[in-house]
Design a protein around this motif. Structure first.
Motif, PDB file in Angstrom:
ATOM      1  N   GLU A   1       0.558  -1.208  -0.060  1.00  0.00           N
ATOM      2  CA  GLU A   1      -0.062  -0.105   0.064  1.00  0.00           C
ATOM      3  C   GLU A   1       1.110   1.519  -0.079  1.00  0.00           C
ATOM      4  O   GLU A   1       2.168   1.292   0.318  1.00  0.00           O
ATOM      5  N   ARG A   2       0.410   2.383  -0.520  1.00  0.00           N
ATOM      6  CA  ARG A   2       1.018   3.448  -0.498  1.00  0.00           C
ATOM      7  C   ARG A   2       0.637   4.442   0.822  1.00  0.00           C
ATOM      8  O   ARG A   2       0.647   5.654   0.874  1.00  0.00           O
ATOM      9  N   ALA A   3       0.474   3.640   1.928  1.00  0.00           N
ATOM     10  CA  ALA A   3       0.476   4.140   3.234  1.00  0.00           C
ATOM     11  C   ALA A   3       0.934   3.394   4.317  1.00  0.00           C
ATOM     12  O   ALA A   3       0.993   1.952   4.123  1.00  0.00           O
ATOM     13  N   TYR A   4       1.666   3.848   5.366  1.00  0.00           N
ATOM     14  CA  TYR A   4       2.403   2.790   6.172  1.00  0.00           C
ATOM     15  C   TYR A   4       2.467   3.624   7.673  1.00  0.00           C
ATOM     16  O   TYR A   4       2.807   4.778   7.807  1.00  0.00           O
ATOM     17  N   ARG A   5       2.179   2.663   8.607  1.00  0.00           N
ATOM     18  CA  ARG A   5       2.274   3.241  10.100  1.00  0.00           C
ATOM     19  C   ARG A   5       3.814   3.033  10.603  1.00  0.00           C
ATOM     20  O   ARG A   5       4.026   1.551  10.630  1.00  0.00           O
ATOM     21  N   ILE A   6       4.348   3.900  11.091  1.00  0.00           N
ATOM     22  CA  ILE A   6       5.781   3.609  11.674  1.00  0.00           C
ATOM     23  C   ILE A   6       5.572   3.769  13.265  1.00  0.00           C
ATOM     24  O   ILE A   6       5.127   4.623  13.755  1.00  0.00           O
ATOM     25  N   HIS A   7       6.088   2.581  13.994  1.00  0.00           N
ATOM     26  CA  HIS A   7       5.875   2.401  15.293  1.00  0.00           C
ATOM     27  C   HIS A   7       7.169   2.901  15.926  1.00  0.00           C
ATOM     28  O   HIS A   7       8.186   3.053  15.257  1.00  0.00           O
ATOM     29  N   ASN A   8       6.962   2.741  17.295  1.00  0.00           N
ATOM     30  CA  ASN A   8       8.159   2.750  18.238  1.00  0.00           C
ATOM     31  C   ASN A   8       9.049   4.251  17.904  1.00  0.00           C
ATOM     32  O   ASN A   8      10.152   4.179  18.188  1.00  0.00           O
ATOM     33  N   LEU A   9       8.228   5.365  17.697  1.00  0.00           N
ATOM     34  CA  LEU A   9       8.728   6.500  17.481  1.00  0.00           C
ATOM     35  C   LEU A   9       8.543   7.176  18.872  1.00  0.00           C
ATOM     36  O   LEU A   9       7.817   6.646  19.771  1.00  0.00           O
ATOM     37  N   LYS A  10       9.328   8.389  19.394  1.00  0.00           N
ATOM     38  CA  LYS A  10       9.216   9.029  20.582  1.00  0.00           C
ATOM     39  C   LYS A  10       8.345  10.147  20.301  1.00  0.00           C
ATOM     40  O   LYS A  10       8.312  10.885  19.473  1.00  0.00           O
ATOM     41  N   GLU A  11       7.675  10.217  21.385  1.00  0.00           N
ATOM     42  CA  GLU A  11       6.696  11.466  21.517  1.00  0.00           C
ATOM     43  C   GLU A  11       7.411  12.704  21.596  1.00  0.00           C
ATOM     44  O   GLU A  11       8.459  12.644  22.168  1.00  0.00           O
ATOM     45  N   ASN A  12       6.855  13.628  20.864  1.00  0.00           N
ATOM     46  CA  ASN A  12       7.395  14.923  20.768  1.00  0.00           C
ATOM     47  C   ASN A  12       8.735  15.097  20.089  1.00  0.00           C
ATOM     48  O   ASN A  12       9.551  16.098  20.131  1.00  0.00           O
TER      49      ASN A  12
END
Length: 1629
Positions: free
Chosen positions: A937-948
């Motif tokens: 798909e041409r959309a993807y959720r990137i996990h494990n990011l740091k807030e702010n």
């Protein structure tokens, strides 16, 4: 003393005549030698044959004389002794007057080599003519006893020649030997004679003067010191440049110091003069008679040869009328005309874009006619493809001539094919150009109907073309069309023609050669902006004349051209015919002739060859032929013409082009210089050395005097000093020389000497030892042949260049299907560089390739064969995705969206890879992989990011070729929780089904939906160039679907789209915009179609002709993938796909779409709604249970003889169709009454009933059966319908019988002629000679003066001046032995009124414009008509008010004049007058403005006429009473009385013999009451006889009346005379 001598042609002629004593040979030099030069500029085209003189000269050869120069006793001796010894061995005579040199030399003489223009062409020897000599020898020159013993090749020097007259002086104004019949394009003058200046530099010079010692004083014009007066022009063609070079050489050689114009007069002794004067008159008369006889003989011979020359009767084609260009609309016919003259009658051929038109290949399209020199080409129903340049080519034995015309076919705007704007065909960005008006305009240039990779063959005509569409179209701003070959601008020539019709650009190769192979680029320039399109053109070798012979060489060029020398270079062919090429032959041809001569006796392998022995000033063309053991190739394309000129002369010609010969030479005098022996040449070196020849080059010496120099080349073997002269017979004129006949492998040294008339100079420094052999090596084999895929018909081949290759020309590439062993050249013109695209390969086949290099030394060995490669379209890694945006953000993850790469690399994208990195204080960190496996798909959720934390992202796409380049880093995004209530932006927008006025927009829902679910979407649109303020919503209310068809777009306009989602909280952020989309229907676009087959199966069908091997059909319903295939069956074959409904029902309602992958967005859709479903189901039922479709139901019609035809027509019938004919439920068959016919091709079924009778009333039925399909149709003929049909049939039958004899086709009618006469006419048919026609009115026969001849089948009766008396019943009867027919016409009551109205209308129309006439009573306005009828109502208006007629103003008609009389006009009568003529239906008017000057002039004329009338009315006059003659007896009384009148009362005077008569007793005169005057004479006597008269006079005039009185004496009784009553002879004044 120095003189400025201006020698015109007339002065030269007169001077020669005076010296020759008026002999026949006293022609000036320009008449003898230069006539052909003048003709060259009068002729329109170059001739193609040698002249008579050249043929004679070649057949018999010219007189070769090295010592024919005769010198007078007083001429100066040779000043340098070295020339005498040298002349014995060198075969070159240098003399004071002239020296004879040349390849085909003729005798030259300082004073005697004057050739007559006509007779010199037939003389094998030079004729020596002396000026003033007593004997004239035609065949030989006299030599004195001192020179007779010398060799024929030595120069004759004499101080006392007895054979010449002592008084003769060498006088030659043009010692140059001009060939009488040189070609017009080829007037080259050979530099054959040289001489020294005989006088010292300070010697006194005098033209035609004598010195004390009676010595000759010569006048010499030094070289290049004359001032030439001519008009210089600019030339455009090679022929004109050839003429210019010829003119320049002619003038230069004419004035050269070595062969200049010398005018010498020899002073003679007094004894010689006395001897000349004592010559007898008899001798002088005899000499004069001999000269006249010789002149007459020459003229008769010339006339005889002129009559024998059939070329005088022939002439080349000439267009009297040329074809005219046309601009027409589509579907119109056009005809091109031309008229051609010529003898023999030219044959004319029509060409379209230089391709001959064949009427047989386009039947009905073209019609060509040729009659009596008039030719025409008619083109029927022109369409857009007929826009072209048309050429009419006329040809006969004298030549060919062409005329051109352009045809432009315009298309109506409403019918314009919008598919021409298909952006997918040629993707052109919007750009800006500067127009001539100075403002910036956006131009969009599209190329449609393009030329692709083109293959041709040598000798064929090839045409490349593109239709160019430019938007916007500015009428005054036309594009500049440029064509390039391999990046070099092409100019029109005899090989290449270009044409621009305003919409289509074409380039035509009239005769394709391998030189034409290359990459062709069409560039369209609009102001400062241009677009271009390119395509490769391949030219294959023509078939060899001999099997196994090599192909022809190519690119023949002339290098380093000089006076008598040129180097020819060429390229070796790619095809050797199966055996190695042994070498090449070089051929040359003098321009203007057709004779080719071979330059080398043995083949040369080196692709450069020096050609020597050229004649200075002449132009040549060259060609090359290859040879192997099988034979010789066809010749190459000829080179461009090259003139044998000194490079300095050529440069001078280019900067100062010469004009044609003007017939006048202006020369200035300059002191001659003494002869100077030239110094040694400098800078002698070897510029090229092969095993066949060595080429030397040097610089001319600095010391050489005023005259030109020539060179002798010497050679010696290295290590010796044994020098040998190479050119022993012919000196070299150019500072270049090719030495042949050298031993291969030996070393030689060379040196050069200069020479002129003063002698031979010292040798130059010798060259270094040169080894004879090829210095240029054959290039080494190219390496690493690597083929890579390109398209499904081409492969890209790369290689490494040949090592240490010198003077590399290029490479030849060959291809072979793996395993076949058969190699074919991929290019026939060497390609530079190490990469080439091989086109024309078979898709799916495996090919191998090899390459070899080529230079002038030859072709290298073949490279190693490449690996086999399958020909199919190549794939590559995709380009980066773009428009990356954040679709959702939470505390520890973010969702990205992006757009598909613009270039997918020829294969489907298998997935995407996402990378991210942290950005701290603006400093980006290290990239991290967000996904290990690709996402589809041409959309993807990137996990494990740091807030702010702030992040940047990049995305890379992958396909079978690998992972593409990642996208550039995005802008920084902060990872934080979104808390907004409205939804986020939709994403993945896609435009599909793009058409000229609509498209379908698809999108995906937002990832972030806000606080409430999404309830709908808004779609926004704006034009690409518009600002953000112009965004507008397509839908007023939100739509729930994730697709929308956007309609109402403007064709050709570029748009942007975006989508906004909405929920209960409101409308969210808009999505990213789409890429610009142009609303256009691309060429080849096809729509989805629905079909129902014979079994009733309903299917949706879609076809695509733009598929690649990896393309697939993707079906969807409501733009969602179809997962349940239980209701549809899919099938795809080739470029077609079908989706068949298994059982169409309500569950199948929706929008069905089909897209083709790996294409430029090919897609279409079809909507199946409830109404369409019902239609398809009904159609399916018809197919399951078929009927024979009918075009028309059963009908009846009457035929000519009263027969009844029953017929119907089916849509189509097979050959097995059957028909039953039924009448009242009973089958009827073919017989006497009924004739049946069934036409299976047209579906027409008919039955003809011979005669309809009472028992034929009923129902007729046709029953049809065609396979499973059946149908029937009935016709009911009963009651009134039947009776009407029966009556009409009877009438038709009677009419048919009537028409068997003479009959009326058109019955009697009337028309009113332009002369207002009535013409009764009728049209008849079936007339023969015995047929009579009789006219009747009211039962009475009308007698016609002439018998009618029935011309054109029309009978007429003319009634002139038609009126009420002509009303009545007219009848005309037509009869003969076959029967009769009649026609009646009633002209009474209403019919007569209608006719009268028409007559009145014609009369009213015939009325002339109103005119003014002044009378004695007043002013009359009048108009004339053809004739007048009382039925025509006439009324007059004054200033738009009807005139009330009184005694002063009245109207009337006199003959054909209708008038209005205004008596005693007053100023109130001024104004506009209208005469109304009412014909019963229409009012016709004639107007006149009687005011201003018109009224004043009319009143002045009226007053003049009025006064004249008053004068005429009141003038004095005699009312009567006096006789003309009175005879009276003597003695009787005479009494005469007359009445007079006048106001005022006139005065009365009586006259006798024109003298006043006085009253007395004998003559009593009375005048009573001013009315009566009496004349009484008592007792008349003979003396009273005479002429009497009375004169009355008042202020208005005078009138006289004369009478004669004769008195006689009677013999018998007296008689009283009675006067004869008469009015007398009155005269008024």
């Amino acid at each position: 003393m120095t003189y400025g001598a201006h020698l015109s042609i007339s002065r030269q002629k007169s001077a020669v005549d005076s010296e020759l004593g008026g002999t026949m040979m006293a022609l000036p030099f320009y008449q003898k030698h230069h006539q052909h030069y003048d003709r060259a500029y009068r002729h329109k085209e170059l001739q193609s044959t040698l002249s008579q003189y050249q043929k004679e000269e070649k057949r018999k050869s010219a007189v070769y004389s090295h010592g024919s120069t005769a010198y007078t006793r007083g001429s100066a001796a040779y000043r340098h002794g070295s020339a005498a010894a040298y002349s014995h061995e060198s075969a070159a005579a240098y003399s004071h007057g002239s020296a004879a040199y040349g390849h085909e030399s003729a005798a030259y003489s300082h004073g005697s080599a004057a050739y007559d223009h006509e007779s010199a062409a037939h003389s094998r020897r030079s004729a020596a003519y002396s000026l003033g000599s007593e004997s004239l020898s035609k065949m030989s020159s006299a030599y004195d006893h001192e020179s007779a013993a010398q060799s024929r090749r030595s120069a004759a020097y004499s101080l006392g020649s007895e054979s010449l007259s002592k008084r003769s002086a060498a006088y030659s104004l043009g010692s140059e030997a001009y060939s009488h019949g040189l070609k017009d394009s080829n007037i080259m003058i050979e530099d054959r004679s040289y001489k020294l200046s005989p006088k010292a530099k300070r010697a006194k010079q005098s033209l035609f003067s004598e010195e004390k010692e009676n010595k000759a004083i010569d006048y010499v014009v030094p070289v290049f010191t004359g001032r030439q007066m001519y008009v210089s022009g600019i030339t455009d063609t090679e022929e004109e440049r050839i003429k210019e070079s010829a003119a320049y050489i002619a003038r230069r050689n004419l004035f050269a110091t070595g062969e200049g114009i010398s005018a010498t007069r020899v002073a003679t002794s007094s004894s010689t003069e006395e001897q000349h004067e004592k010559k007898s008159r008899k001798v002088a008369i005899r000499e004069s008679a001999e000269r006249l006889a010789l002149k007459k003989t020459l003229e008769e011979t010339e006339e005889f040869h002129r009559k024998l020359n059939e070329d005088k009767l022939l002439h080349a084609p000439e267009f009297v009328i040329k074809p005219r260009s046309h601009t027409v609309w589509e579907k119109q016919n056009v005809k091109l005309h031309c008229t051609v003259t010529g003898w023999p009658e030219p044959r004319l051929t029509w060409y379209k874009n230089n391709v001959p038109i064949n009427v047989h290949t386009h039947p009905g399209k073209y019609f060509i006619e040729s009659r009596y020199g008039m030719h025409s080409l008619e083109i029927n129903k022109c369409d857009f493809e007929d826009t072209a340049q048309y050429r009419a080519s006329a040809m006969n034995v004298k030549g060919e001539l062409s005329a051109y015309a352009s045809l432009v076919v315009k298309r109506y705007k409403g019918e314009f094919d919008a598919s021409y704007f298909h952006a997918g065909t040629v993707t052109m960005p919007l750009s800006f150009g500067v127009t001539p008006h100075g403002y910036a305009s956006k131009f969009e240039i599209h190329f449609v109907d393009k030329f692709e990779v083109t293959f041709g063959r040598e000798g064929e005509t090839m045409s490349l073309g593109c239709t160019v569409i430019i938007h916007p179209d500015i009428k005054r701003f036309h594009p500049e069309i440029q064509w390039y070959r391999n990046g070099v601008l092409i100019t029109p020539s005899k090989w290449v023609q270009m044409h621009w019709s305003g919409e289509r650009a074409t380039l035509t190769l009239a005769h394709a050669n391998k030189e034409d192979e290359g990459l062709y680029t069409l560039r369209v320039v609009m102001g400062d902006y241009y677009e271009q399109y390119s395509g490769y053109v391949f030219v294959r070798d023509a078939d060899a004349e001999m099997p196994g012979a090599p192909a022809s060489p190519l690119d023949v060029e002339c290098l380093d051209a000089n006076k008598d020398y040129v180097i020819i270079s060429w390229k070796q062919p790619a095809v050797d015919g199966g055996s190695p090429v042994l070498g090449y032959f070089i051929d040359k041809c003098e321009v203007g002739t057709t004779h080719w001569s071979q330059c080398n006796e043995t083949p040369v392998k080196f692709a450069r060859f020096p050609v020597t022995g050229l004649i200075e000033g002449r132009s040549y063309i060259f060609r090359v032929r290859a040879v192997n053991k099988a034979g010789i190739s066809i010749p190459s394309r000829v080179s461009e013409p090259v003139a044998a000129l000194d490079p300095a002369d050529r440069a001078r010609l280019r900067s100062h082009p010469s004009a044609p010969w003007t017939g006048q030479i202006i020369v200035t005098e300059e002191e001659p210089a003494e002869g100077v022996v030239p110094g040694p040449p400098s800078d002698l070196h070897v510029i090229e050395a092969t095993k066949n020849y060595v080429v030397l080059s040097w610089k001319p010496p600095g010391e050489r005097g005023h005259e030109g120099v020539m060179y002798f080349v010497e050679k010696c073997t290295a290590g010796t000093e044994n020098w040998q002269r190479v050119n022993t017979e012919i000196p070299v004129k150019s500072p270049r020389f090719a030495v042949f006949d050298l031993a291969e492998g030996k070393s030689y040294r060379f040196r050069v000497r200069c020479c002129n008339s003063a002698g031979i100079g010292e040798p130059s420094e010798a060259t270094e030892a040169t080894v004879v052999g090829d210095k240029l090596d054959i290039p080494k084999v190219p390496g690493r042949i690597i083929p890579t895929r390109n398209t499904d018909t081409s492969v890209v081949v790369t290689w490494t260049e040949s090592k240490d290759a010198k003077e590399l020309v290029g490479y030849y590439v060959e291809a072979s299907i793996a395993g076949s062993g058969h190699w074919e050249p991929s290019n026939n013109n060497p390609v530079k560089g190490t990469r080439f695209i091989c086109h024309g390969l078979l898709t799916g086949e495996n090919y191998i390739f090899r390459v070899r290099a080529v230079n002038a030394a030859g072709l290298s060995e073949y490279s190693h064969e490449s690996e086999a490669i399958e020909v199919k379209a190549a794939i590559a890694a995709p380009s980066p995705p773009y428009d990356i945006t954040v679709l959702e953000s939470v505390r520890d993850s973010m969702v990205l969206g992006w757009k598909q790469p613009k270039i997918i690399g020829g294969a489907e994208i298998t997935g995407y890879y996402v990378n991210y990195r942290e950005v701290i204080d603006g400093v980006p960190g290290k990239w991290n992989e967000a996904n290990i496996k690709p996402v589809s798909e041409r959309a993807y959720r990137i996990h494990n990011l740091k807030e702010n934390m702030v992040y940047q992202f990049q995305v890379a796409a992958a396909n079978l070729a690998g992972v593409g380049t990642p996208s550039p880093p995005t802008r920084s995004f902060k990872c934080e929780e979104w808390t907004i209530a409205v939804p986020g932006p939709p994403h993945d927008l896609l435009c599909t089904e793009v058409r000229k006025d609509s498209l379908v927009l698809l999108w995906k829902p937002p990832v972030y939906i806000g606080r409430n679910p999404v309830t709908g979407y808004y779609v926004d649109v704006k034009e690409t160039e518009a600002t953000d303020e112009h965004w507008r919503s397509v839908n007023e209310k939100p739509i729930a679907n994730k697709f929308l068809k956007v309609s109402g777009l403007k064709e050709g306009v570029s748009y942007l789209f975006r989508v906004r989602a909405t929920n209960q909280a409101g409308v969210g952020k808009p999505s990213d915009t789409t890429d610009p989309v142009v609303a256009e229907t691309r060429p080849g676009t096809k729509e989805m179609e629905v079909d129902v087959d014979d079994n009733g199966v309903i299917s949706l069908n879609f076809e695509c002709d733009q598929m690649s091997p990896d393309s697939k059909f993707v079906w969807s319903k409501n733009y969602e993938p179809i997962e349940d295939e239980s209701r549809l069956a899919f099938d795809a074959k080739g470029g077609k796909s079908k989706a068949a409904f298994k059982d169409l029902g309500e569950d199948d309602l929706g929008i069905y779409s089909c897209a083709v992958t790996d294409t430029d967005g090919v897609s279409s859709s079809y909507t199946v709604d409830e109404e369409e479903m019902k239609r398809l189901l009904a159609l399916s039922h018809e197919h399951k249970f078929p009927t024979v479709p009918l075009k028309s139901e059963l009908a009846a019609e009457l035929l000519e003889k009263g027969q009844v035809r029953f017929w119907l027509q089916a849509e189509k019938l097979s050959g097995n169709a059957k028909v039953n004919f039924v009448f009242n439920d009973k089958e009827i068959v073919n017989g006497e009454k009924y004739k049946m016919k069934v036409d299976h091709n047209t579906g027409l079924i008919e039955m003809i009933m011979d005669k309809i009778e009472d028992n034929d009333e009923g129902t007729y039925t046709f029953q049809l059966q065609d396979g499973k399909a059946t149908n029937q149709s009935s016709l009911v003929l009963i009651g009134d319908v039947f009776k009407k049909l029966q009556n009409e049939a009877d009438f038709q039958r009677q009419e048919w019988f009537r028409k068997q004899g003479p009959h009326f086709v058109e019955y009697l009618g009337w028309e009113v002629t332009a002369d207002c006469n009535v013409l009764l006419k009728c049209k008849v048919a079936n007339i023969k000679k015995e047929t009579h026609i009789v006219w009747y009115k009211d039962g009475r026969e009308i007698m016609v003066d002439e018998e009618h001849d029935f011309k054109d089948g029309v009978c007429t009766l003319l009634i002139s001046e038609f009126s009420k008396k002509d009303a009545g019943n007219y009848e005309v009867i037509l009869k003969d032995d076959r029967g009769k027919d009649k026609s009646k016409l009633k002209l009474v009551e209403a019919a007569f009124a209608d006719l009268m109205n028409e007559v009145c209308k014609k009369i009213a129309v015939s009325a002339t414009e109103l005119k003014i006439q002044s009378t004695a009573e007043g002013i009359r306005l009048f108009s004339f008509v053809n004739y007048y009828l009382e039925d025509l109502m006439v009324s007059w208006l004054h200033n738009d008010a009807k005139i009330k007629y009184t005694d002063r103003v009245k109207t009337g008609v006199t003959g054909e004049q209708i008038w209005l009389q205004i008596n005693e006009p007053t100023p109130q009568d001024k104004g506009k007058y209208i005469m109304e003529l009412f014909d019963g239906k229409t009012t016709h008017t004639r107007k006149l403005d009687l005011s201003g000057q018109a009224f004043d002039e009319a009143c002045v004329e009226f007053q003049r006429l009025k006064q004249a009338a008053v004068a005429e009315r009141n003038r004095a006059r005699i009312l009567g009473g006096l006789p003309d003659v009175v005879t009276i007896q003597e003695g009787k009384a005479l009494n005469l009385t007359c009445n007079v009148w006048g106001d005022p009362v006139p005065e009365v005077t009586w006259l006798k013999n024109e003298k006043p008569l006085t009253a007395d007793a004998h003559c009593i005169l009375k005048y009573e009451s001013g009315k009566s005057a009496s004349f009484t004479m008592t007792g008349v006597n003979t003396i009273d006889s005479g002429r009497y008269g009375i004169l009355v006079k008042n202020k208005y005039g005078t009138e006289t009346s004369d009478f004669t009185v004769s008195v006689f004496i009677p013999e018998g009784e007296d008689e009283v005379s009675q006067p004869e009553p008469s009015k007398g002879d009155k005269k008024k004044v």
